[in-house]
Design an enzyme around this catalytic site. Structure first.
Site, PDB file in Angstrom:
ATOM      1  N   SER A   1      24.752  17.430  53.914  1.00 38.12           N
ATOM      2  CA  SER A   1      24.535  17.038  52.525  1.00 38.12           C
ATOM      3  C   SER A   1      25.673  16.141  52.056  1.00 38.12           C
ATOM      4  O   SER A   1      26.819  16.283  52.506  1.00 38.12           O
ATOM      5  CB  SER A   1      24.512  18.321  51.688  1.00 38.12           C
ATOM      6  OG  SER A   1      24.612  18.008  50.326  1.00 38.12           O
TER       7      SER A   1
ATOM      8  N   TYR B   1      27.986  26.999  48.871  1.00 38.68           N
ATOM      9  CA  TYR B   1      26.961  26.209  49.562  1.00 38.68           C
ATOM     10  C   TYR B   1      27.570  24.941  50.163  1.00 38.68           C
ATOM     11  O   TYR B   1      27.436  24.662  51.352  1.00 38.68           O
ATOM     12  CB  TYR B   1      25.816  25.838  48.605  1.00 38.68           C
ATOM     13  CG  TYR B   1      24.891  24.808  49.218  1.00 38.68           C
ATOM     14  CD1 TYR B   1      23.994  25.163  50.214  1.00 38.68           C
ATOM     15  CD2 TYR B   1      24.958  23.456  48.847  1.00 38.68           C
ATOM     16  CE1 TYR B   1      23.172  24.204  50.813  1.00 38.68           C
ATOM     17  CE2 TYR B   1      24.149  22.500  49.436  1.00 38.68           C
ATOM     18  CZ  TYR B   1      23.257  22.881  50.407  1.00 38.68           C
ATOM     19  OH  TYR B   1      22.465  21.938  51.014  1.00 38.68           O
TER      20      TYR B   1
ATOM     21  N   LYS C   1      28.264  23.775  54.305  1.00 39.24           N
ATOM     22  CA  LYS C   1      27.831  22.562  55.011  1.00 39.24           C
ATOM     23  C   LYS C   1      29.060  21.889  55.651  1.00 39.24           C
ATOM     24  O   LYS C   1      29.009  21.411  56.787  1.00 39.24           O
ATOM     25  CB  LYS C   1      27.140  21.600  54.034  1.00 39.24           C
ATOM     26  CG  LYS C   1      25.812  22.118  53.528  1.00 39.24           C
ATOM     27  CD  LYS C   1      24.736  22.004  54.593  1.00 39.24           C
ATOM     28  CE  LYS C   1      23.573  22.914  54.331  1.00 39.24           C
ATOM     29  NZ  LYS C   1      22.577  22.981  55.383  1.00 39.24           N
TER      30      LYS C   1
HETATM   31  N1  NAD Z   1      16.642  19.807  49.258  1.00 34.31           N
HETATM   32  C1  NAD Z   1      17.830  19.261  49.042  1.00 34.31           C
HETATM   33  O1  NAD Z   1      18.102  18.744  47.961  1.00 34.31           O
HETATM   34  C2  NAD Z   1      18.869  19.221  50.149  1.00 34.31           C
HETATM   35  C3  NAD Z   1      19.967  18.343  50.033  1.00 34.31           C
HETATM   36  C4  NAD Z   1      20.917  18.324  51.051  1.00 34.31           C
HETATM   37  C5  NAD Z   1      20.787  19.165  52.157  1.00 34.31           C
HETATM   38  N2  NAD Z   1      19.731  20.007  52.227  1.00 34.31           N
HETATM   39  C6  NAD Z   1      19.621  20.900  53.387  1.00 34.31           C
HETATM   40  O2  NAD Z   1      18.397  20.648  54.048  1.00 34.31           O
HETATM   41  C7  NAD Z   1      17.898  21.842  54.639  1.00 34.31           C
HETATM   42  C8  NAD Z   1      16.479  22.065  54.210  1.00 34.31           C
HETATM   43  O3  NAD Z   1      16.414  22.089  52.795  1.00 34.31           O
HETATM   44  P1  NAD Z   1      15.044  22.295  52.015  1.00 34.31           P
HETATM   45  O4  NAD Z   1      15.205  21.626  50.706  1.00 34.31           O
HETATM   46  O5  NAD Z   1      13.894  21.963  52.868  1.00 34.31           O
HETATM   47  O6  NAD Z   1      15.130  23.869  51.766  1.00 34.31           O
HETATM   48  P2  NAD Z   1      13.986  24.966  51.856  1.00 34.31           P
HETATM   49  O7  NAD Z   1      14.536  26.210  51.254  1.00 34.31           O
HETATM   50  O8  NAD Z   1      12.715  24.446  51.305  1.00 34.31           O
HETATM   51  O9  NAD Z   1      13.835  25.150  53.442  1.00 34.31           O
HETATM   52  C9  NAD Z   1      14.677  25.983  54.189  1.00 34.31           C
HETATM   53  C10 NAD Z   1      13.802  26.886  55.030  1.00 34.31           C
HETATM   54  O10 NAD Z   1      14.657  27.731  55.808  1.00 34.31           O
HETATM   55  C11 NAD Z   1      14.125  29.047  55.805  1.00 34.31           C
HETATM   56  N3  NAD Z   1      15.238  29.969  56.040  1.00 34.31           N
HETATM   57  C12 NAD Z   1      16.250  30.308  55.195  1.00 34.31           C
HETATM   58  N4  NAD Z   1      17.068  31.204  55.768  1.00 34.31           N
HETATM   59  C13 NAD Z   1      16.588  31.427  57.026  1.00 34.31           C
HETATM   60  C14 NAD Z   1      16.995  32.248  58.107  1.00 34.31           C
HETATM   61  N5  NAD Z   1      18.070  33.040  57.996  1.00 34.31           N
HETATM   62  N6  NAD Z   1      16.277  32.226  59.240  1.00 34.31           N
HETATM   63  C15 NAD Z   1      15.169  31.446  59.345  1.00 34.31           C
HETATM   64  N7  NAD Z   1      14.721  30.657  58.346  1.00 34.31           N
HETATM   65  C16 NAD Z   1      15.420  30.632  57.195  1.00 34.31           C
HETATM   66  C17 NAD Z   1      13.455  29.218  54.444  1.00 34.31           C
HETATM   67  O11 NAD Z   1      12.439  30.201  54.458  1.00 34.31           O
HETATM   68  C18 NAD Z   1      12.898  27.812  54.187  1.00 34.31           C
HETATM   69  O12 NAD Z   1      11.565  27.704  54.630  1.00 34.31           O
HETATM   70  C19 NAD Z   1      18.866  22.940  54.225  1.00 34.31           C
HETATM   71  O13 NAD Z   1      19.787  23.140  55.280  1.00 34.31           O
HETATM   72  C20 NAD Z   1      19.557  22.367  53.014  1.00 34.31           C
HETATM   73  O14 NAD Z   1      20.845  22.900  52.835  1.00 34.31           O
HETATM   74  C21 NAD Z   1      18.759  20.043  51.254  1.00 34.31           C
END
Ligand code: NAD
Length: 370
Positions: free
Chosen positions: A153, A179, A183
């Site tokens: 991120s 958080y 990362k």
């Molecule tokens: N959406 C954003 O704005 C954003 C920005 C920067 C980085 N990210 C990163 O991108 C990645 C995906 O984000 P997203 O927005 O799709 O989030 P999201 O919550 O929609 O998807 C994450 C998925 O991981 C699963 N999960 C969580 N803990 C788990 C575990 N212990 N074991 C197995 N599965 C697990 C959840 O059920 C979910 O389906 C994350 O690592 C997040 O930190 C997201």
């Protein structure tokens, strides 16, 4: 005994009985993961796709084997996804999955991601985002899998010292939330394992602000509870789920005083993962590579509201309130490395982002829940 939701047989290519090569996608039922699965299948990836998700932030309808997001992606693409309801902290289950499929590389999305919640529950965040990630890496190593795309991120940069932010910008300084720190710590861990063994190749994709939805409008962002991010908040106001938007601060040093961010369409972001997988497969690829995924253009909160009103034809009531602690005024990416290294650039406009979000939100006012 571990069961995938489709078959208990190892996947073979049907001609000589060898196992087809697979990509393991952790957190693949979530927002960015499900769009990446869709993009990989639409691009006719030669790989089988194996998703591990514990459904802590994804919805499965009663009686269904697969989460809604993946069930719909299968419908849209006519292709099968191997799904396991499993936790990345469970080394034994992960090992069984690695034994069952010929996994060539991993795209690691699974994480907890709510910045505010992480301040209240740091241990939960470190357990999933750091311990879970280390468990995954250990299982990968034990199975001889050393290729990884990681969801990082722009949070790792903290307060920008210069704009646009390039990958050489210092990371880890002044991070306020567990958080963001998780990362940053994971990036440091990945740098160390790459230094320790040249077999590892890691592409850490530093996302700016993913928004939008699949063109079909059938999958999209479905946050649990009140959204933390601007776009899902605006779209829930537009659809009548929330009464009004709060704009945190209008006295920043920006064109209209509201915070400026680099928003990127989730389908462009997903395509960046497909390019990163290609990079992993290049002969001689090795080491740790951090790459920004953004558009390089920043939009203010008020510009976002206006663009969404135009796309949806709905008025977005909003109120200016005080700044939120920890918020920065302006943030946008230098995207030149993504062009050079991945041959990738975002092509979708702000209008596309708003229109596609609205198509999803207006057809699914309550997200995936029927
Ligand atoms: N959406 C954003 O704005 C954003 C920005 C920067 C980085 N990210 C990163 O991108 C990645 C995906 O984000 P997203 O927005 O799709 O989030 P999201 O919550 O929609 O998807 C994450 C998925 O991981 C699963 N999960 C969580 N803990 C788990 C575990 N212990 N074991 C197995 N599965 C697990 C959840 O059920 C979910 O389906 C994350 O690592 C997040 O930190 C997201």
């Amino acid at each position: 005994m571990l069961q995938s939701c489709d078959t208990m047989q190892p996947q073979t290519n049907g001609t000589n009985g060898t196992m087809s090569s697979s990509i393991l996608i952790t957190g693949g039922a979530g927002y960015i993961g499900s769009h990446t699965v869709a993009v990989l299948l639409e691009a006719s990836t030669p790989h089988e796709l194996v998703v591990v998700d514990n459904l802590s932030n994804a919805h499965r309808e009663q009686g269904q084997k697969k989460p809604e997001s993946l069930r719909i992606v299968e419908e849209l693409t006519g292709k099968n996804i191997h799904f396991y309801d499993a936790d990345i902290r469970d080394a034994e289950k992960l090992s069984e999955i690695f034994n069952k499929h010929n996994i060539e590389c991993v795209i690691h999305f699974a994480a907890l991601k709510a910045v505010g919640e992480s301040v209240d529950k740091p241990l939960e965040y470190y357990q999933v985002n750091i311990s879970g990630t280390c468990t995954l890496f250990d299982v990968m190593r034990k199975h001889g899998v050393y290729k990884l795309v990681y969801s990082s991120s722009c949070t790792v940069y903290g307060e920008p010292r210069k704009l646009p932010i390039d990958e050489a910008h210092p990371t880890g300084l002044g991070l306020t939330s567990p958080y963001g720190k998780s990362k940053y710590f994971c990036e440091e861990i990945m740098k160390d394992i790459c230094r320790s063994d040249p077999k590892w190749t890691v592409v850490s994709l530093r996302y700016f602000n993913p928004v939008g939805a699949h063109l079909s409008g059938r999958i999209g962002e479905d946050p649990a509870g009140t959204p933390n991010n601007l776009m899902p908040y605006i779209s829930q106001v537009a659809v009548g789920r929330l009464p009004e938007l709060q704009v945190f601060g209008n006295n920043y040093q920006t064109s209209d005083g509201t915070g400026v961010r680099d928003y990127i369409h989730v389908v462009d972001l997903a395509a960046g993962h497909e390019r990163a997988v290609r990079l992993l497969q290049q002969p001689g690829a090795s080491g740790f590579h951090a790459v920004n995924l953004g558009t390089g253009v920043g939009y203010s909160v008020l510009q976002m509201i206006k663009a969404f009103e135009e796309a949806s034809g709905r008025k977005i009531p909003y109120k200016i309130v005080g700044r939120r602690p920890g918020d920065i005024s302006e943030n946008y990416a230098d995207v030149s490395l993504s062009h050079r290294l991945l041959g990738w650039r975002a092509t979708r406009t702000l209008e596309d982002m708003c229109r596609d979000t609205w198509r999803w939100q207006s057809a699914h006012p309550n997200g995936f829940k029927s």
